[in-house]
Design a protein around this motif. Structure first.
Motif, short mmCIF file in Angstrom:
data_model
loop_
_atom_site.label_atom_id
_atom_site.label_comp_id
_atom_site.label_asym_id
_atom_site.label_seq_id
_atom_site.Cartn_x
_atom_site.Cartn_y
_atom_site.Cartn_z
N THR A 70 8.81 -45.25 -11.93
CA THR A 70 10.20 -46.11 -12.22
C THR A 70 10.66 -46.20 -13.47
O THR A 70 11.99 -46.02 -13.84
N ASP A 71 9.88 -45.98 -14.67
CA ASP A 71 10.30 -46.15 -15.96
C ASP A 71 9.42 -45.06 -17.02
O ASP A 71 9.73 -45.10 -18.01
N GLN A 72 8.52 -44.33 -16.22
CA GLN A 72 7.96 -43.39 -17.00
C GLN A 72 7.15 -43.89 -18.03
O GLN A 72 6.49 -43.05 -18.71
N LYS A 73 6.62 -45.08 -17.94
CA LYS A 73 5.60 -45.63 -18.87
C LYS A 73 4.31 -45.73 -18.07
O LYS A 73 4.34 -45.91 -17.05
N TRP A 74 3.44 -46.28 -18.83
CA TRP A 74 1.90 -46.56 -18.39
C TRP A 74 1.51 -48.07 -18.21
O TRP A 74 1.92 -48.76 -18.65
N SER A 75 0.70 -48.05 -16.99
CA SER A 75 0.26 -49.52 -16.99
C SER A 75 -1.33 -49.21 -16.16
O SER A 75 -1.56 -48.15 -15.60
N MET A 76 -2.03 -50.41 -16.23
CA MET A 76 -3.13 -50.41 -15.44
C MET A 76 -2.87 -50.16 -13.85
O MET A 76 -1.64 -50.97 -13.62
N PRO A 77 -3.56 -49.73 -12.97
CA PRO A 77 -3.13 -49.59 -11.67
C PRO A 77 -3.28 -50.96 -10.90
O PRO A 77 -3.92 -51.76 -11.25
N GLY A 78 -2.19 -50.99 -10.16
CA GLY A 78 -2.20 -52.51 -9.39
C GLY A 78 -0.80 -52.52 -8.77
O GLY A 78 0.01 -51.65 -8.76
N GLY A 79 -0.40 -53.63 -8.24
CA GLY A 79 0.93 -53.88 -7.63
C GLY A 79 0.76 -55.37 -6.87
O GLY A 79 0.09 -55.95 -7.17
N TRP A 80 1.99 -55.49 -6.00
CA TRP A 80 2.20 -56.64 -5.43
C TRP A 80 0.86 -56.67 -4.27
O TRP A 80 0.64 -55.60 -3.80
N CYS A 81 0.58 -57.97 -3.95
CA CYS A 81 -0.23 -58.32 -2.94
C CYS A 81 0.33 -58.02 -1.48
O CYS A 81 1.35 -58.59 -1.22
N ASP A 82 -0.38 -57.27 -0.66
CA ASP A 82 0.08 -57.11 0.64
C ASP A 82 -0.46 -58.08 1.67
O ASP A 82 -1.61 -58.46 1.45
N ILE A 83 0.09 -58.42 2.55
CA ILE A 83 -0.24 -59.53 3.66
C ILE A 83 -1.29 -58.76 4.31
O ILE A 83 -1.36 -57.58 4.76
N GLY A 84 -2.55 -59.62 4.65
CA GLY A 84 -3.72 -59.28 5.22
C GLY A 84 -4.66 -58.71 4.57
O GLY A 84 -5.81 -58.35 4.89
N TYR A 85 -4.54 -58.77 3.05
CA TYR A 85 -5.74 -58.44 2.28
C TYR A 85 -5.77 -59.36 1.44
O TYR A 85 -5.04 -60.11 0.85
N SER A 86 -7.18 -59.64 0.95
CA SER A 86 -7.26 -60.57 -0.18
C SER A 86 -6.76 -59.96 -1.45
O SER A 86 -6.66 -58.85 -1.66
N ALA A 87 -7.00 -60.95 -2.30
CA ALA A 87 -6.48 -60.24 -3.82
C ALA A 87 -7.41 -59.21 -4.24
O ALA A 87 -6.99 -58.04 -4.68
N SER A 88 -8.78 -59.24 -4.06
CA SER A 88 -9.73 -58.32 -4.42
C SER A 88 -9.49 -57.03 -3.70
O SER A 88 -9.64 -55.78 -4.10
N GLU A 89 -9.30 -57.09 -2.43
CA GLU A 89 -9.19 -56.00 -1.41
C GLU A 89 -7.64 -55.28 -1.75
O GLU A 89 -7.69 -53.94 -1.69
N ASN A 90 -6.67 -56.17 -2.15
CA ASN A 90 -5.46 -55.45 -2.63
C ASN A 90 -5.83 -54.56 -3.92
O ASN A 90 -5.01 -53.39 -4.03
N VAL A 91 -6.61 -55.07 -4.81
CA VAL A 91 -6.72 -54.24 -6.16
C VAL A 91 -7.49 -52.89 -5.78
O VAL A 91 -7.31 -51.97 -6.38
N VAL A 92 -8.40 -53.08 -4.77
CA VAL A 92 -9.01 -51.88 -4.49
C VAL A 92 -8.09 -50.69 -3.78
O VAL A 92 -8.36 -49.69 -4.07
N LYS A 93 -7.38 -51.57 -2.92
CA LYS A 93 -6.21 -50.42 -2.47
C LYS A 93 -5.46 -49.84 -3.26
O LYS A 93 -5.15 -48.74 -3.35
N GLU A 94 -4.82 -50.70 -4.27
CA GLU A 94 -3.92 -50.06 -5.06
C GLU A 94 -4.64 -49.04 -6.26
O GLU A 94 -3.78 -47.82 -6.41
N VAL A 95 -5.75 -49.36 -6.56
CA VAL A 95 -6.43 -48.40 -7.62
C VAL A 95 -6.47 -47.06 -6.73
O VAL A 95 -6.30 -46.06 -7.22
N PHE A 96 -7.09 -47.16 -5.52
CA PHE A 96 -7.15 -45.83 -4.75
C PHE A 96 -6.00 -45.14 -4.51
O PHE A 96 -5.84 -43.93 -4.37
N GLU A 97 -5.01 -45.96 -4.17
CA GLU A 97 -3.68 -45.25 -3.70
C GLU A 97 -2.93 -44.52 -5.17
O GLU A 97 -2.54 -43.48 -5.01
N GLU A 98 -3.24 -45.20 -6.08
CA GLU A 98 -2.31 -44.69 -7.33
C GLU A 98 -3.27 -43.73 -8.04
O GLU A 98 -2.83 -42.76 -8.78
#
Length: 204
Positions: free
Chosen positions: A89-117
């Motif tokens: 979106t802005d060509q800049k850098w961040s730690m992997p992550g994002g919005w929490c999806d329904i059906g996943y806990s916060a920790s499950e979401n971060v695992v999913k986001e890191v793998f996807e990104e």
């Protein structure tokens, strides 16, 4: 109704809503509308309730009592360097992550986001911070956001950037690239590293 089936249907409804929110392709929009409507019909059949009951319920979710959105980020380290992803979106850098999806806990979401990104399997070790974005040094955001930052250990995999990102890499703290400050700032990254060392939890 079986609880597991209900949870799956709630996740499908959430996927349909996300698709309708972000999709621009008319064919994709039509598919997401069909997904939403089919889920409503299935819920009605399984519970022997009128279809309009579920249509009303999911429409009401959009007008429900407003609550903060939840953003999760993973602090992933390798040989003293931290993993950063270059955002499309802005060509800049961040730690992997994002919005929490329904059906996943916060920790499950971060695992999913890191793998996807980043293509890396991680294990959350502990929460480093729970921050109110409005009280941090981010640019103004019209949304109200809670940010949960996890310390994560690498389990397996090598860096392989997914379709949601432009690039990725591990960076020393004195060699950070331009950061996507709507997601994380240099001050925050430095604070998170302090929390790694101290073992403390920080919150607003």
């Amino acid at each position: 109704m079986n609880r597991n089936i209900l949870e799956y249907l709630k996740r499908i409804q959430a996927m349909a809503k996300t698709g309708l929110t972000y999709s621009e392709n008319p064919y994709d929009i039509e598919r997401y509308e069909e997904m939403r409507d089919s889920t409503n019909e299935l819920l009605a059949q399984l519970s022997n309730a009128p279809l309009e009951t579920f249509k009303f319920h999911f429409e009401e979710l959009d007008n429900d009592y407003p609550t903060p959105k939840v953003d999760v980020r993973g602090l992933v380290m390798k040989e003293g360097k931290i993993l950063l992803i270059q955002e499309k979106t802005d060509q800049k850098w961040s730690m992997p992550g994002g919005w929490c999806d329904i059906g996943y806990s916060a920790s499950e979401n971060v695992v999913k986001e890191v793998f996807e990104e980043a293509g890396i399997r991680v294990k959350p070790v502990r929460i480093l911070s729970v921050w109110d974005k409005a009280k941090q040094d981010h640019p103004h955001d019209i949304r109200y956001v809670y940010k949960i930052n996890f310390l994560c250990e690498i389990v397996s995999g090598e860096l392989n950037v997914g379709h949601e990102a432009l690039d990725g890499g591990f960076f020393a703290l004195d060699e950070l690239p331009p950061l996507s400050e709507v997601r994380n700032t240099e001050r925050q990254i430095m604070k998170l590293m302090e929390l790694v060392e101290s073992g403390e939890l920080d919150w607003d």
